[in-house]
Design a protein around this motif. Structure first.
Motif, PDB file in Angstrom:
ATOM      1  N   PHE A 257       0.504  -1.219 -18.376  1.00 57.52           N
ATOM      2  CA  PHE A 257       0.620   0.066 -17.688  1.00 57.52           C
ATOM      3  C   PHE A 257      -0.161   1.137 -18.441  1.00 57.52           C
ATOM      4  N   VAL A 258      -0.133   1.073 -19.767  1.00 56.99           N
ATOM      5  CA  VAL A 258      -0.878   2.029 -20.582  1.00 56.99           C
ATOM      6  C   VAL A 258      -2.376   1.840 -20.366  1.00 56.99           C
ATOM      7  N   LEU A 259      -2.828   0.594 -20.235  1.00 58.42           N
ATOM      8  CA  LEU A 259      -4.236   0.325 -19.953  1.00 58.42           C
ATOM      9  C   LEU A 259      -4.634   0.914 -18.604  1.00 58.42           C
ATOM     10  N   CYS A 260      -3.731   0.847 -17.642  1.00 60.18           N
ATOM     11  CA  CYS A 260      -3.984   1.416 -16.321  1.00 60.18           C
ATOM     12  C   CYS A 260      -4.125   2.936 -16.415  1.00 60.18           C
TER      13      CYS A 260
ATOM     14  N   ARG B 113     -11.381   7.627 -14.493  1.00 58.59           N
ATOM     15  CA  ARG B 113     -11.676   7.937 -13.095  1.00 58.59           C
ATOM     16  C   ARG B 113     -11.480   9.411 -12.811  1.00 58.59           C
ATOM     17  N   LEU B 114     -10.487   9.996 -13.458  1.00 59.94           N
ATOM     18  CA  LEU B 114     -10.235  11.426 -13.277  1.00 59.94           C
ATOM     19  C   LEU B 114     -11.430  12.251 -13.738  1.00 59.94           C
ATOM     20  N   LEU B 115     -12.093  11.797 -14.801  1.00 60.76           N
ATOM     21  CA  LEU B 115     -13.234  12.508 -15.355  1.00 60.76           C
ATOM     22  C   LEU B 115     -14.564  12.060 -14.742  1.00 60.76           C
ATOM     23  N   GLY B 116     -14.511  11.081 -13.857  1.00 61.80           N
ATOM     24  CA  GLY B 116     -15.732  10.595 -13.249  1.00 61.80           C
ATOM     25  C   GLY B 116     -16.535   9.669 -14.144  1.00 61.80           C
ATOM     26  N   LEU B 117     -15.890   9.061 -15.134  1.00 60.70           N
ATOM     27  CA  LEU B 117     -16.557   8.142 -16.049  1.00 60.70           C
ATOM     28  C   LEU B 117     -16.458   6.709 -15.521  1.00 60.70           C
ATOM     29  N   PRO B 118     -17.365   5.825 -15.940  1.00 59.65           N
ATOM     30  CA  PRO B 118     -17.270   4.419 -15.523  1.00 59.65           C
ATOM     31  C   PRO B 118     -15.924   3.822 -15.922  1.00 59.65           C
ATOM     32  N   SER B 119     -15.329   3.061 -15.025  1.00 56.02           N
ATOM     33  CA  SER B 119     -14.028   2.455 -15.306  1.00 56.02           C
ATOM     34  C   SER B 119     -13.976   1.070 -14.671  1.00 56.02           C
ATOM     35  N   PRO B 120     -13.222   0.161 -15.266  1.00 56.01           N
ATOM     36  CA  PRO B 120     -13.117  -1.186 -14.694  1.00 56.01           C
ATOM     37  C   PRO B 120     -12.267  -1.204 -13.432  1.00 56.01           C
ATOM     38  N   ARG B 121     -12.577  -2.132 -12.542  1.00 55.29           N
ATOM     39  CA  ARG B 121     -11.708  -2.369 -11.395  1.00 55.29           C
ATOM     40  C   ARG B 121     -10.469  -3.097 -11.897  1.00 55.29           C
ATOM     41  N   LEU B 122      -9.310  -2.682 -11.397  1.00 52.68           N
ATOM     42  CA  LEU B 122      -8.035  -3.218 -11.870  1.00 52.68           C
ATOM     43  C   LEU B 122      -7.516  -4.289 -10.921  1.00 52.68           C
ATOM     44  N   ILE B 123      -7.259  -5.466 -11.460  1.00 52.08           N
ATOM     45  CA  ILE B 123      -6.668  -6.555 -10.689  1.00 52.08           C
ATOM     46  C   ILE B 123      -5.356  -6.956 -11.364  1.00 52.08           C
ATOM     47  N   TYR B 124      -4.267  -6.830 -10.636  1.00 55.25           N
ATOM     48  CA  TYR B 124      -2.962  -7.212 -11.173  1.00 55.25           C
ATOM     49  C   TYR B 124      -2.486  -8.468 -10.445  1.00 55.25           C
ATOM     50  N   ILE B 125      -2.139  -9.490 -11.201  1.00 53.33           N
ATOM     51  CA  ILE B 125      -1.618 -10.736 -10.635  1.00 53.33           C
ATOM     52  C   ILE B 125      -0.185 -10.907 -11.108  1.00 53.33           C
ATOM     53  N   GLU B 126       0.750 -10.848 -10.173  1.00 55.41           N
ATOM     54  CA  GLU B 126       2.162 -10.950 -10.527  1.00 55.41           C
ATOM     55  C   GLU B 126       2.471 -12.341 -11.063  1.00 55.41           C
ATOM     56  N   SER B 127       3.371 -12.383 -12.010  1.00 54.40           N
ATOM     57  CA  SER B 127       3.726 -13.645 -12.654  1.00 54.40           C
ATOM     58  C   SER B 127       4.282 -14.655 -11.659  1.00 54.40           C
TER      59      SER B 127
ATOM     60  N   SER C 237       8.199  -7.630 -10.851  1.00 50.94           N
ATOM     61  CA  SER C 237       8.537  -7.194 -12.202  1.00 50.94           C
ATOM     62  C   SER C 237       8.431  -5.676 -12.267  1.00 50.94           C
ATOM     63  N   LEU C 238       8.956  -5.084 -13.333  1.00 53.20           N
ATOM     64  CA  LEU C 238       8.861  -3.636 -13.492  1.00 53.20           C
ATOM     65  C   LEU C 238       7.402  -3.201 -13.555  1.00 53.20           C
ATOM     66  N   SER C 239       6.580  -3.970 -14.284  1.00 52.21           N
ATOM     67  CA  SER C 239       5.152  -3.642 -14.361  1.00 52.21           C
ATOM     68  C   SER C 239       4.511  -3.702 -12.981  1.00 52.21           C
TER      69      SER C 239
ATOM     70  N   LEU D 221       5.451  -0.643 -10.918  1.00 54.53           N
ATOM     71  CA  LEU D 221       4.784   0.566 -11.388  1.00 54.53           C
ATOM     72  C   LEU D 221       3.299   0.579 -11.044  1.00 54.53           C
ATOM     73  N   LEU D 222       2.653  -0.577 -11.149  1.00 53.89           N
ATOM     74  CA  LEU D 222       1.205  -0.630 -11.004  1.00 53.89           C
ATOM     75  C   LEU D 222       0.737  -0.874  -9.568  1.00 53.89           C
ATOM     76  N   ARG D 223       1.607  -1.319  -8.714  1.00 53.13           N
ATOM     77  CA  ARG D 223       1.202  -1.671  -7.347  1.00 53.13           C
ATOM     78  C   ARG D 223       0.426  -0.566  -6.625  1.00 53.13           C
ATOM     79  N   PRO D 224       0.841   0.693  -6.714  1.00 55.13           N
ATOM     80  CA  PRO D 224       0.102   1.733  -5.987  1.00 55.13           C
ATOM     81  C   PRO D 224      -1.253   2.081  -6.611  1.00 55.13           C
ATOM     82  N   PHE D 225      -1.482   1.659  -7.859  1.00 54.24           N
ATOM     83  CA  PHE D 225      -2.652   2.137  -8.591  1.00 54.24           C
ATOM     84  C   PHE D 225      -3.781   1.119  -8.726  1.00 54.24           C
ATOM     85  N   VAL D 226      -3.450  -0.161  -8.747  1.00 51.66           N
ATOM     86  CA  VAL D 226      -4.491  -1.156  -8.985  1.00 51.66           C
ATOM     87  C   VAL D 226      -5.347  -1.372  -7.739  1.00 51.66           C
TER      88      VAL D 226
END
Length: 228
Positions: A162-165, A172-186, A194-196, A199-204
């Motif tokens: 979550f901290v990495l996200c 992204r807020l600053l307009g800098l290059p950022s990785p695309r986020l892929i979350y794979i649930e366990s 899971s809690l992670s 939390l991350l579902r709306p953002f990845v």
């Protein structure tokens, strides 16, 4: 005083609107298909234990001559995950020696956001230290070296992801290059996220589950069957 409050409120409103505009929209995201000859840099967070085993199983199926350079992100003190990542690289090199010339890798260690059995009272401090380290590697280092952390960041828990996200969204807020986020649930999450994951579902950018029942309430996500 009133003027300062109005300025602060306006600034907060601008930040919130900017973040909202960055959130992935819709339930299904069209995959970006790259030419077969085009490489892609990859970062993978290894969350220790079963999370590490699942993440490395996913990565092991990739063509390492195409996905490079690779960065394995481990939590501080998680020596076993680092060893498993190095072992996977050795196996890949033994099976297909030519890849090693074109596919370097590194192991990046960051502080844990929360240690096992850590009290909630002290968690904000360790989470802040973890976030600062992530901002250093995701934001500052790429500015100095002109080399982003990765084009794709693969996550599957636990909490430190979550901290990495958050660090990614700071870019992204600053307009800098950022990785695309892929979350794979366990694979172990059959009936509930899971809690992670919650939390991350709306953002990845891509949210993948291995059990279709997890998409019954909220359709935002992809069901890909058993991946590990």
């Amino acid at each position: 005083m009133v003027a300062w409050l109005l300025c602060a409120a306006a600034l907060i409103a601008c930040v919130v609107l900017r973040l909202y505009s960055l959130l992935p929209k819709g339930t299904i995201h069209k995959a970006r298909i790259r030419p077969g000859t085009q490489s892609c840099s990859l970062a993978v967070f290894l969350g220790s234990g079963g999370h590490t085993s699942e993440a490395l199983t996913l990565v092991s199926s990739l063509d390492f001559t195409r996905y490079f350079p690779r960065t394995y992100i481990v939590s501080e003190g998680d020596i076993l995950s680092a060893r498993k990542a190095a072992a996977l690289e050795r196996v890949k090199a033994a099976v297909s020696p030519p890849y090693s010339v074109h596919a370097p890798y590194r192991i990046l260690t960051i502080p844990r956001a929360r240690r096992v059995h850590q009290t909630l009272l002290t968690t904000p401090l360790t989470a802040a230290c973890s976030l600062l380290a992530c901002l250093y590697h995701v934001t500052l280092c790429p500015i100095w070296t002109s080399a982003p952390l990765a084009e794709v960041l693969l996550l599957n828990g636990p909490g430190t992801c979550f901290v990495l996200c958050v660090a990614t969204y700071f870019n992204r807020l600053l307009g800098l290059p950022s990785p695309r986020l892929i979350y794979i649930e366990s694979f172990a999450r059959v009936r509930s996220l899971s809690l992670s994951g919650k939390l991350l579902r709306p953002f990845v950018d891509r949210f993948v589950v291995q059990w279709e029942t997890l998409l019954q309430r909220d359709k935002r996500g992809d069901y890909r069957g058993w991946l590990v």
